[in-house]
Write a protein that holds these residues in place. Sequence first.
Motif, short mmCIF file in Angstrom:
data_model
loop_
_atom_site.label_atom_id
_atom_site.label_comp_id
_atom_site.label_asym_id
_atom_site.label_seq_id
_atom_site.Cartn_x
_atom_site.Cartn_y
_atom_site.Cartn_z
N LEU A 46 0.88 -1.20 0.12
CA LEU A 46 0.18 0.13 0.00
C LEU A 46 0.89 1.30 0.13
O LEU A 46 1.48 1.55 0.93
CB LEU A 46 -0.90 0.12 1.14
N VAL A 47 0.96 1.76 -1.26
CA VAL A 47 2.05 2.89 -1.18
C VAL A 47 1.31 4.17 -1.46
O VAL A 47 0.19 4.30 -2.22
CB VAL A 47 2.78 2.72 -2.69
N GLY A 48 1.75 5.25 -0.70
CA GLY A 48 1.18 6.54 -0.94
C GLY A 48 2.08 7.59 -1.35
O GLY A 48 3.20 7.37 -1.57
N ILE A 49 1.50 8.39 -2.41
CA ILE A 49 2.23 9.39 -2.73
C ILE A 49 1.80 11.11 -2.40
O ILE A 49 0.43 11.31 -2.29
CB ILE A 49 2.21 9.49 -4.30
N VAL A 50 2.51 11.86 -1.72
CA VAL A 50 2.20 13.09 -1.40
C VAL A 50 2.98 14.36 -2.22
O VAL A 50 3.76 13.76 -2.73
CB VAL A 50 2.21 13.12 0.29
N GLY A 51 2.41 15.25 -1.92
CA GLY A 51 3.06 16.31 -2.62
C GLY A 51 2.02 17.75 -2.57
O GLY A 51 1.07 17.46 -2.33
N GLU A 52 2.89 18.74 -2.68
CA GLU A 52 2.01 19.90 -2.74
C GLU A 52 1.04 20.23 -3.92
O GLU A 52 1.20 19.32 -5.08
CB GLU A 52 2.98 21.20 -2.87
N ASN A 53 0.35 21.03 -4.04
CA ASN A 53 -0.67 21.20 -5.01
C ASN A 53 0.07 21.54 -6.25
O ASN A 53 0.99 22.36 -6.32
CB ASN A 53 -1.70 22.24 -4.94
N GLY A 54 0.06 21.02 -7.50
CA GLY A 54 0.41 21.04 -8.69
C GLY A 54 1.74 20.43 -8.68
O GLY A 54 2.58 20.78 -9.71
N ALA A 55 2.17 19.54 -7.96
CA ALA A 55 3.53 18.89 -7.85
C ALA A 55 3.43 17.98 -8.98
O ALA A 55 4.49 17.11 -9.35
CB ALA A 55 3.53 18.12 -6.44
N GLY A 56 2.32 17.48 -9.40
CA GLY A 56 2.29 16.52 -10.67
C GLY A 56 1.61 15.22 -10.11
O GLY A 56 2.02 14.19 -10.85
N LYS A 57 1.16 15.02 -9.03
CA LYS A 57 0.69 13.71 -8.60
C LYS A 57 -0.34 13.15 -9.57
O LYS A 57 -0.03 11.94 -10.07
CB LYS A 57 0.02 14.01 -7.09
N SER A 58 -1.41 13.86 -9.98
CA SER A 58 -2.31 13.66 -10.62
C SER A 58 -1.93 12.90 -12.13
O SER A 58 -2.13 12.22 -12.69
CB SER A 58 -3.49 14.36 -10.69
N THR A 59 -1.05 13.86 -12.37
CA THR A 59 -0.28 13.78 -13.78
C THR A 59 0.54 12.23 -13.84
O THR A 59 0.35 11.61 -14.74
CB THR A 59 0.71 14.85 -14.15
N LEU A 60 1.16 12.05 -12.58
CA LEU A 60 1.71 10.68 -12.74
C LEU A 60 0.81 9.72 -12.44
O LEU A 60 1.03 8.82 -13.55
CB LEU A 60 2.48 10.71 -11.45
N LEU A 61 -0.33 9.64 -12.16
CA LEU A 61 -1.19 8.82 -11.95
C LEU A 61 -1.89 8.54 -13.30
O LEU A 61 -2.13 7.49 -13.94
CB LEU A 61 -2.29 8.90 -10.99
N LYS A 62 -2.20 9.69 -13.99
CA LYS A 62 -2.74 9.49 -15.27
C LYS A 62 -1.88 8.84 -16.27
O LYS A 62 -2.14 8.08 -17.24
CB LYS A 62 -3.33 11.07 -16.07
N ILE A 63 -0.52 8.96 -16.06
CA ILE A 63 0.33 8.40 -16.86
C ILE A 63 0.35 7.01 -16.50
O ILE A 63 0.55 5.97 -17.48
CB ILE A 63 1.60 9.14 -16.69
N LEU A 64 0.29 6.58 -15.63
CA LEU A 64 0.41 5.20 -15.03
C LEU A 64 -0.84 4.41 -15.66
O LEU A 64 -0.89 3.21 -15.78
CB LEU A 64 0.49 4.86 -13.28
N ALA A 65 -2.02 5.16 -15.78
CA ALA A 65 -3.12 4.38 -15.77
C ALA A 65 -3.28 4.41 -17.46
O ALA A 65 -4.34 3.82 -17.96
CB ALA A 65 -4.50 5.23 -15.22
N GLY A 66 -2.27 4.95 -18.17
CA GLY A 66 -2.66 5.04 -19.62
C GLY A 66 -3.53 6.31 -20.13
O GLY A 66 -3.61 6.25 -21.38
N ALA A 67 -3.86 7.03 -19.38
CA ALA A 67 -4.77 8.26 -19.70
C ALA A 67 -4.10 9.39 -20.34
O ALA A 67 -4.46 10.21 -20.97
CB ALA A 67 -5.69 8.77 -18.74
N LEU A 68 -2.61 9.40 -19.97
CA LEU A 68 -1.74 10.53 -20.63
C LEU A 68 -0.46 10.02 -21.01
O LEU A 68 0.01 8.91 -20.32
CB LEU A 68 -1.58 11.64 -19.44
N ARG A 69 -0.02 10.46 -22.00
CA ARG A 69 1.37 9.92 -22.48
C ARG A 69 2.50 10.68 -22.03
O ARG A 69 2.48 12.04 -21.93
CB ARG A 69 1.44 10.16 -24.11
#
Lengths: 243, 271
Positions: A46-69
Amino acid sequence: MSPPLSPLPSPPPPLLSAEGIAKAYGHVRRRQVLRGVTFTVAPGALVGIVGENGAGKSTLLKILAGALRPDEGRVELDGTLGYCPQDVILNDTLTVAQHLDYFAAAYRAPNLTRADALVDRLAYGQYRQAPVATLSGGTQQKLNLTIALMHDPQVLLLDEPYQGFDWETYLRFWDLAADLRTRGRAVLVISHLVFDQARFDTLYQLRDGRLEAAASPTTPDTPATPAVPAGAESSPSAREVRS
Amino acid sequence: MISAWVTSVRYALIEQARNRFALGLLLIFVPVWDWLFGILIPPGPVAFNLQSSHAFLQVDGRDLTVLTSGFNAITLIVAFMIFAAARRDGAFDRRLVLAGLPRPVAVAAKAAAIVVVAALVSLYAALVLEAFWRPVAFGAVWLGYLLDALTYGALGLLLGVLVSSELAGFFLIIMVSLIDTTLQAPIENPLANKDFLAGFPSYGPMQVAVSGGFGHGVPGGGIVLALLWFVGFLVAGLVIFWWRTRAWNARGRRRVRASTPSVAAGNAGAG
């Protein structure tokens, strides 16, 4: 004579690996969001990722999910994937039951047994026949999460999956996450809540486009990770969990 | 694949059926529009340039206007219905495809929903027309309406996946429909019989409906012209839809830059 040492069992191969993920936005004024993110998630982690707003957390997850290249890097995934996006992505005109049926067709799920169990566990079964437009934000988020979990995937990418949940549902979510871990699923959660951080096996902090291992919150003398404030879970101010 | 397609089409149609504003517009706007033109335009002879015979057809101006006013109503309504759904469903469709819904299935479902909506709306408009004018061939009028509804449904899809602003899409639909259908009607536009109007989307459907409606057969050329517009808009819309629902690592087929190793991605979709 001492008995021969048996070799240590090798750790199971990760279900999810990311290597050198880089991503920038904009053409004229490029803003580098991710600068070579590398990490793995093993079965039962169970892995957590934290970071400030705009740090790129959601961008990273979209890439992992295949939604973003990504601009660079690679992702390796061993198994089925469930992705709960940060924004609730549902169809306002369809009911809860229709969403489950539609996504069962997309996942090629043989039945709705697990989806129904999740609906019951998240306690919104009374809204099965209600169109999504009539549901509260919290109930919509329950459906958003159910869709990510209903095909019992091996790897879960959850982007602040408890937004809008009341406290009881928030706790149910973490029970669910613990179950998934016990059953060998690889779970990656983006979180911004300080008092979540003790729940993770591994905690990463996304800073300046890179993923740094934040010290485990289970070891108390770790300044990189804020400790869980005493009594946080019973604090009235924390009963509504919102982004 | 087939059952997923049936499911997708079913929910696309359920979504349309729950668009109460569009349904209300359909139920009220079409008869009111026909009725208004019926009382505003006095009976009298008017010439209509029939493409199939290269001859001018002498018809009653009131009847012709009531018939052509239906085009105005159905093009707006069908384009609105499909446009609104396409815009609303952008992220949802993408999520379904990431979850494993094959893109050919999603694309085929979009096309099928347009055909069903166009067929029902045009049938309703043709039936409403019966209350104001009895055409010689009901089937030809329905076919003409259907062809235009298909074209504007496909245009609605194209704009729904293309334009970023809802308001811009609505204005484009109104402007295109207004220019196209008004210019084709001889009563509203004295230049309606000019040859250059053959290049407009509603030209073929109007030729089919007017020719058949006044008992002069169904011109095949009109059908072909209309289908060309329909297929053109549909293919453009579906290509953009296809591109917008792509997943960079779905099933390990995608690669990232030549400088990096190939992506060995998962074998099932994301939710």
